[in-house]
Design a protein around this motif. Structure first.
Motif: not given
Length: 193
Positions: A20-21, A57-59, A65-67, A75-76
């Motif tokens: 959702r941003g 870069e990871v974050f 690209h959250p999807d 797990p995340l």
């Protein structure tokens, strides 16, 4: 969890919030996992500045690209570790290839040495990930045995558990650590080199 394929609630909610941003979600994710991401990147690259860059870069990738993260796949935490590992190994390969120069980078010896270096860094990063992810009782037993050179009897006394329990914790912790050589990358989807 009632079903094996149902992801942890926090992971699902975080993925939805990121999709959702919600900037606050990214901040919360960063607060929770930045030290893991930075530590893994630093372990692979051996360079503070490069680890800082990988962390950013990871974050940034998570935000853009959250999807890309599917909670049903694991797990995340594991997904972030795998993403960190992949980006850090790519950076290590690029840095090492650039350091060799145009004439040296194509030689079989240079390629083999680069792969050995990547493998060592991957195993070390995976071992760090395993230690930091294991339950606190196992980690405490291993830390006593390794850093303070305690045997299982001394570990049992220090932890206030039976000798059998101390042996069980040490054995299980060492079994988990032994898997660091098996995969060479943090666990989770896409964690391979």
């Amino acid at each position: 969890m009632a079903k094996k394929d149902v992801p942890p609630r926090w992971d699902r909610k975080m993925q939805q919030r990121l999709a959702r941003g919600e900037a606050a979600a990214l901040g919360e994710l960063y607060d929770r996992f930045a030290s893991l991401v930075h530590g893994l990147a630093h372990r692979v690259l051996g360079d503070e500045r490069a680890a800082d860059g990988i962390t950013r870069e990871v974050f940034a990738q998570v935000w853009e690209h959250p999807d890309a993260y599917d909670p049903r796949q694991g797990p995340l935490r594991s997904w972030l570790a795998a993403l960190t590992h992949r980006l850090a190994v790519q950076r290590l390969r690029a840095t090492e290839a650039a350091a060799l120069g145009p004439g040296d980078s194509g030689s079989p010896q240079a390629a083999a040495e680069l792969e050995r270096k990547v493998r060592r860094a991957s195993v070390a990063a995976r071992a760090d990930y395993i230690v930091h992810s294991m339950p606190a009782p196992l980690r405490a037993a291993l830390e006593l045995a390794y850093f303070q050179r305690r045997d299982y009897r001394q570990t049992a006394v220090d932890l206030g558990v039976t000798e059998d329990e101390a042996r069980r914790r040490l054995r299980l912790g060492l079994q988990l650590l032994s898997t660091a050589h098996d995969a060479g990358a943090p666990p989770g989807p896409g964690g391979g080199v």
